[in-house]
Enzyme design. Structure first.
Site, PDB file in Angstrom:
ATOM      1  N   VAL A  34       0.683  -1.537   0.049  1.00  0.00           N
ATOM      2  CA  VAL A  34      -0.014  -0.043  -0.111  1.00  0.00           C
ATOM      3  C   VAL A  34       0.742   1.045  -0.060  1.00  0.00           C
ATOM      4  O   VAL A  34       0.702   1.947  -0.763  1.00  0.00           O
ATOM      5  CB  VAL A  34      -0.623  -0.133   1.159  1.00  0.00           C
ATOM      6  CG1 VAL A  34      -2.155   1.547   0.975  1.00  0.00           C
ATOM      7  CG2 VAL A  34      -1.731  -1.180   0.824  1.00  0.00           C
TER       8      VAL A  34
ATOM      9  N   ASP B 241      -2.940  21.136 -43.056  1.00  0.00           N
ATOM     10  CA  ASP B 241      -4.089  21.058 -43.904  1.00  0.00           C
ATOM     11  C   ASP B 241      -3.933  22.764 -44.322  1.00  0.00           C
ATOM     12  O   ASP B 241      -3.996  23.726 -43.215  1.00  0.00           O
ATOM     13  CB  ASP B 241      -5.504  21.215 -44.070  1.00  0.00           C
ATOM     14  CG  ASP B 241      -5.369  20.948 -45.461  1.00  0.00           C
ATOM     15  OD1 ASP B 241      -5.034  20.725 -46.555  1.00  0.00           O
ATOM     16  OD2 ASP B 241      -6.580  21.433 -45.201  1.00  0.00           O
TER      17      ASP B 241
ATOM     18  N   ASP C 252      -9.751  19.975 -42.280  1.00  0.00           N
ATOM     19  CA  ASP C 252     -10.995  20.058 -41.796  1.00  0.00           C
ATOM     20  C   ASP C 252     -11.835  19.052 -43.305  1.00  0.00           C
ATOM     21  O   ASP C 252     -12.590  18.355 -42.533  1.00  0.00           O
ATOM     22  CB  ASP C 252     -10.955  21.756 -42.075  1.00  0.00           C
ATOM     23  CG  ASP C 252     -10.906  22.070 -43.824  1.00  0.00           C
ATOM     24  OD1 ASP C 252      -9.824  20.832 -44.093  1.00  0.00           O
ATOM     25  OD2 ASP C 252     -11.191  22.892 -44.193  1.00  0.00           O
TER      26      ASP C 252
ATOM     27  N   ASP D  51      -2.370  12.962   1.399  1.00  0.00           N
ATOM     28  CA  ASP D  51      -1.288  13.309   0.084  1.00  0.00           C
ATOM     29  C   ASP D  51      -1.834  13.459  -1.249  1.00  0.00           C
ATOM     30  O   ASP D  51      -1.575  14.401  -2.014  1.00  0.00           O
ATOM     31  CB  ASP D  51      -0.261  11.695  -0.715  1.00  0.00           C
ATOM     32  CG  ASP D  51       1.196  11.453   0.195  1.00  0.00           C
ATOM     33  OD1 ASP D  51       1.301  13.105   0.841  1.00  0.00           O
ATOM     34  OD2 ASP D  51       1.531  11.159   0.254  1.00  0.00           O
TER      35      ASP D  51
END
Length: 807
Positions: A263, A310, A540, A638
C-alpha cells in the site's frame, strides 16, 4: 441530356451486380466492445499488487483494509473506463457524406434510386447541386465542374471533360467524378466504375481504420514510471517478508507488514490526479475555444515537435478572394467582371452560390459599390456563351452592345487588340506568387470584334490574419510547422512564404508538401513519427481524417471541418483559429509541469513511507503504520494536496522553452534525486519520532504520534512542491487558494480522527493530546523548513558563482 441509344442497365442486371458487389455503402468497422475497454483497466502490475494486498488483508482478519483497497481499485478502474469509452463514429460520418439518392438511367428510362443501390455500370445523371453517388467515368459533360475539396483540399472547382484523356493522374482525374463530391456547375453523365469501399472515399475509410491510436507520450511515461515503482516495491516487500520470517515473526504480522508495504509503495491517488490535471486542462482549453475529445491529448499537444497542417480552411480562410488587380481602371475592370458572372452574392457580400471565383469577383465589385443585380436591370443580357473547359473562357452580350469576356490569361489576351502592354509580365508575376489569374476584356457585338483587355484579377484563398502570428509563435516555441496541401506547388510555396512557414534558409520540400493525396498525408505523419517527432495534425476535410487519426494528436476545425474529421480528431477548434493551437500548447506544457511536480510530491511521500516501514523492520521496531493508515495518507493527506498542485497556472516562460524530447522521462535524474532526498528526510524524522515514542510510551502511542507527524509533514511539504527554485512565500501563498484550503481542512480532519470514537477504532489510533498535537505540527514543519532553506542556499551559491565569473 444523355446521348440517344444509351439504355443503361436492365433491372435484372442491376440485381446481379448488386449481389456481386454489395451495396454502395461505407462499411462500418467493428467497434471495441465495452467489456474489452473495461478489461484494459484490470491489468498491469500495480492493479494485481493491490489485489494481492486486499486478499492478504482479508486473510489476516483486516477486513476494513481489504474493503478499502478494493474500493480504490474499483474507483481507478471506473476512471480509466470512462476515459477510454469513446464512440467510434468516424466511419458512420463518412457514410452520411455520400449521396442518399441518385438519378440513373435503367431500362432506357430515368429513375431516382437509393444511392446504396447504385452498381458498377450504372449511368449517373449529374447537375449542379448533386452529391455524386459513386466513382464514375464521364461520358458527357456540359460546362461540368465538381468541388473535390473534401478529397484533395483544393478550394477551386475542377473542370470535367468527357473527352478520353491520356496523361498523368491530374489529367485522368479530369475525366472522372468521385463519390461524395458535389457538382458545382453544369451538367453531365457518368458511367459508374466503383461503388462502396472501392471508391476514393471508401479507400479513405480503409486508411482511417488502419491508422493507429498509439499511446500518448504521457501514457508511455506514466507506464514506465509505474513499472519502476512496482519493481522497487516488490523487492522491498520480499526483503521485509524474508527479514520477518528469519526473525521468526508471526506469519500474520509478516503478511500485514507486506500489505502495508504494498500500500505504501503504490501511489493510489495517481490516476485521479492525472485525470483531474487533464480535465482542468480541458476546461482551460475550452475557454480558448479548443474542445478536447480525448483527455491524454491535452498534455500531448504540450510536447508536440511538429504541426502538420492542412492549408485550405486551416491556415487560409477556405474562401476565394481577389488579392490583386492589374489594369488602368480598377472600377471599370470590376464592372466588366461583374457583368460577366452567373453567381449570386449573399447579403453579407462575402459568400454566395455559384462558382467561387465569380463570388470572389462579385465581392470585390461590391466593395466598390458595383452590384450585379443593378447591372442586370440596367443592361439586361442578350445572349451568353457559357464557360467551356476547352476554350477556358465565357462571355455575355448585354443590351448596351458590349460583349463582356473573362477567362484564363492565355485564352483571352491573344484575342485582344488593345490594353495588353505589360500584361504578360503582370501575369507572370501574379502566377509566380501563387495567384490564379483571370483576364477581363470587353468588345462590341456578338463576335466581340476588337477586344480590349481591361485588366487582370489575381485570386487566391487568403491566409487567416491570425494564422501568421500563430505560426510565428509556434516556431519561437521550437515547433516546426509543415504545410500539407493538394494545391499546386507554386501556390503552396507562395502561401507558405506569406504565412512565415517557408523562411530564408528553409528547404521548401521539408516544410511544404504540395499535391498531397490522403495516402501521402498519412505517410508524411508516419514518417515524422518514425523520426521520433511528436506529431500534431490539423485539418478540416475528409482527406485529412486518416492522418488526424494516425497523428499523436489530431486537431479538426469545428466550423468548416467535416463530421468525419471532427470524429477522427482528438481536439476540435471551435473557432477554426490556428492561433488557438498555440494557446493549447501553452496549457499542455503547463499540465506536464503540474503532473510532474505532483508526481514528485506523491512519490517522495511514498518513498518516505517505504523507508519508515523498511527501517522499522530492519531495526526490529515492529510495524509503525497499519495498511489503512497508509491508505488514508496516500489518498487524502497526499492525494488532495497533489490534486490542488495540478491546478497551478502555467509558468510565465512555458512557451520560451523548446519542446520536451519525446523520449524524455516523466521523472529524470533530478526528479528522482529530489524524491529520494525528500523521502529520506521525511523518513528520518518520522522514524526517529517512532523509535523515541516506542521506547518512552509503547507501541500504541508511538504509532499514534508517527501517524500524525507523517500526515502533517506531507501537508506542509505541499507548499514547497510548487516550485523547484522559489520558496513558497515568493510563489505566493494564496496564488493557489485551493491548496491552502485543502491543507487547512485536511489538518483539521486529521485532528478529528483522533477524537471520534468510530474513526479511532477504524484506524487503530488513540486520542491525541494537545501537547502531542503541537509536537506533531512542529515536527511536520521540519521537512518544509529544510527544503525551503536548501533552495535559498542553492540560490546563494549560484549567485556567488556568477559574481566570481563576472569578477
Amino acid at each position: 441530356m444523355v446521348e440517344p441509344g444509351r439504355l443503361g442497365l436492365s433491372s435484372e442486371e442491376v440485381g446481379r451486380r448488386l449481389a456481386a458487389h454489395g451495396p454502395n455503402q461505407i462499411q462500418r468497422e467493428r467497434a471495441v466492445p465495452p467489456w474489452r475497454i473495461l478489461g484494459r483497466q484490470l491489468r498491469g502490475a500495480a492493479f494485481w499488487l493491490l489485489i494481492g494486498a486486499a486478499v492478504l488483508s482479508s486473510i489476516v482478519g483486516e477486513l476494513a483494509d481489504g474493503i478499502a483497497i478494493s474500493a480504490i481499485l474499483v474507483v481507478n478502474a471506473a476512471v480509466g473506463f470512462f476515459q477510454e469509452y469513446r464512440s467510434e463514429r468516424a466511419l458512420a460520418a463518412l457514410r452520411s457524406m455520400t449521396a442518399r439518392r441518385a438519378r440513373v438511367i435503367r431500362d432506357g428510362r430515368q429513375a431516382v434510386v437509393a444511392a446504396a443501390n447504385v452498381v458498377p455500370g450504372d449511368l449517373l445523371l449529374l447537375e449542379a447541386g448533386d452529391v455524386v453517388a459513386a466513382d464514375g467515368r464521364i461520358i458527357e459533360a456540359h460546362a461540368l465542374q465538381t468541388n473535390e475539396a473534401m478529397l484533395t483540399g483544393e478550394s477551386l472547382p475542377i473542370d470535367k471533360s468527357a473527352t478520353p484523356l491520356v496523361g498523368g493522374p491530374e489529367v485522368e482525374r479530369a475525366a472522372r467524378v468521385f463519390a461524395g463530391t458535389t457538382v458545382a456547375r453544369g451538367a453531365g453523365a457518368a458511367e459508374v466504375v466503383a461503388t462502396g469501399m472501392d471508391t476514393e472515399i471508401g479507400r479513405i475509410a480503409h486508411l482511417l481504420a488502419s491508422a493507429t491510436d498509439d499511446e500518448t507520450p504521457l501514457q508511455r511515461r506514466l507506464a514506465r514510471t509505474g513499472g519502476a515503482l512496482i519493481l522497487l516495491s516488490v523487492g522491498v516487500v520480499c526483503l521485509v517478508a524474508i527479514l520477518g520470517l528469519v526473525r521468526a515473526r508471526p506469519w500474520t504480522e509478516v503478511l500485514l507488514g507486506a500489505v502495508a508495504l504494498a500500500v505504501a509503495a503504490v501511489p493510489e491517488g495517481l490516476p485521479a490526479i492525472v485525470t483531474v490535471a487533464l480535465a482542468v486542462g480541458v476546461q482551460r482549453m475550452a475557454a480558448h475555444n479548443a474542445l478536447v475529445r480525448r483527455l491524454p491529448s491535452v498534455e500531448t499537444l504540450g510536447c508536440a515537435t511538429v504541426i502538420c497542417t492542412d492549408k485550405t480552411g486551416t491556415l487560409t480562410t477556405g474562401v476565394m478572394s481577389v488579392r490583386e488587380l492589374w489594369g488602368r481602371d480598377h472600377g471599370a475592370l470590376l464592372d466588366a467582371a461583374a457583368a460577366c458572372c452567373d453567381a449570386e452574392l449573399a447579403p453579407d457580400e462575402r459568400t454566395g452560390t455559384g462558382d467561387p471565383t465569380e463570388i470572389a469577383l462579385l465581392a470585390a465589385a461590391a466593395e466598390r459599390g458595383i452590384d450585379r443585380h443593378a447591372i442586370e436591370v440596367s443592361r439586361p443580357r442578350v445572349s451568353e456563351t457559357p464557360f467551356d473547359p476547352a476554350t477556358k473562357r465565357m462571355s455575355i452580350l448585354r443590351s448596351d452592345g458590349v460583349l463582356y469576356v473573362k477567362g484564363a490569361f492565355e485564352a483571352v489576351v491573344p484575342l485582344c487588340i488593345a490594353g495588353t502592354d505589360h500584361a504578360a509580365e503582370a501575369n507572370q508575376d501574379m502566377t509566380a506568387r501563387g495567384l490564379r489569374v483571370l483576364a477581363i476584356a470587353t468588345g462590341t457585338g456578338q463576335a466581340g470584334d476588337g477586344l480590349e483587355l481591361l485588366g487582370l484579377a489575381g485570386m487566391a484563398d487568403p491566409p487567416r490574419t491570425e494564422a501568421v502570428e500563430a505560426v510565428r509563435l509556434a516556431r519561437s516555441a521550437g515547433i516546426e510547422v509543415v504545410m500539407i496541401t493538394g494545391d499546386h506547388p507554386a501556390t503552396a510555396r507562395a502561401i507558405a512564404k506569406e504565412l512565415g512557414i517557408l523562411g530564408p534558409g528553409d528547404r521548401a520540400e521539408e516544410v511544404v508538401r504540395a499535391r498531397a493525396t490522403p495516402l501521402d498525408k498519412l505517410s508524411i505523419v508516419r514518417q515524422r513519427k518514425s523520426r521520433g517527432d511528436v506529431v500534431a495534425m490539423t485539418g478540416d476535410g475528409v482527406n485529412d481524417a486518416p492522418a488526424l487519426r494516425e497523428a499523436h494528436i489530431g486537431i479538426a476545425m469545428g466550423k468548416t471541418g467535416t463530421e468525419v474529421t471532427r470524429e477522427a480528431a482528438d481536439m476540435v477548434l471551435a473557432d477554426d483559429d490556428f492561433a488557438t493551437i498555440v494557446a493549447a500548447v501553452r496549457e499542455g506544457r503547463g499540465i506536464f509541469d503540474n503532473i510532474r511536480k505532483s508526481l514528485v510530491y506523491l512519490l517522495a511521500g511514498n518513498t518516505g513511507e517505504l523507508a519508515v516501514v523498511l527501517g522499522a523492520s530492519i531495526a526490529g521496531l515492529g510495524l509503525p503504520f497499519l495498511p489503512l493508515q497508509l491508505l488514508w495518507i496516500n489518498l487524502v493527506t497526499d492525494g488532495l494536496p497533489a490534486i490542488a498542485l495540478v491546478l497551478d497556472p502555467p509558468a510565465a516562460d512555458v512557451l520560451g522553452r523548446p519542446p520536451r524530447r519525446p523520449d524524455e522521462p516523466m521523472l529524470g535524474k533530478a526528479e528522482w534525486m529530489r524524491i529520494a532526498g525528500t523521502g529520506l528526510l521525511e523518513a528520518t524524522m518520522v522514524l526517529g519520532t517512532f523509535a523515541w515514542a516506542l521506547a518512552a510510551r509503547g507501541s500504541t502511542e508511538a504509532r499514534n504520534l508517527a501517524f500524525s507527524t507523517l500526515v502533517f509533514s506531507e501537508l506542509f511539504r505541499s507548499f514547497s512542491a510548487r516550485s523547484e527554485t522559489k520558496v513558497f512565500t515568493e510563489v505566493g501563498l494564496f496564488t493557489n487558494a485551493r491548496l491552502v484550503a485543502v491543507v487547512a481542512v485536511s489538518a483539521l480532519v486529521q485532528i478529528g480522527l483522533h477524537h471520534i470514537p468510530g474513526t479511532r477504532a477504524l484506524f487503530g489510533i488513540e486520542t491525541l493530546t494537545l501537547a502531542d498535537c503541537a509536537l506533531s505540527v512542529a515536527l511536520g514543519l521540519v521537512p518544509l523548513t529544510v527544503l525551503e532553506g536548501l533552495k535559498l542556499l542553492r540560490r546563494a551559491a549560484a549567485d556567488l558563482a556568477e559574481a566570481r565569473r563576472e569578477g
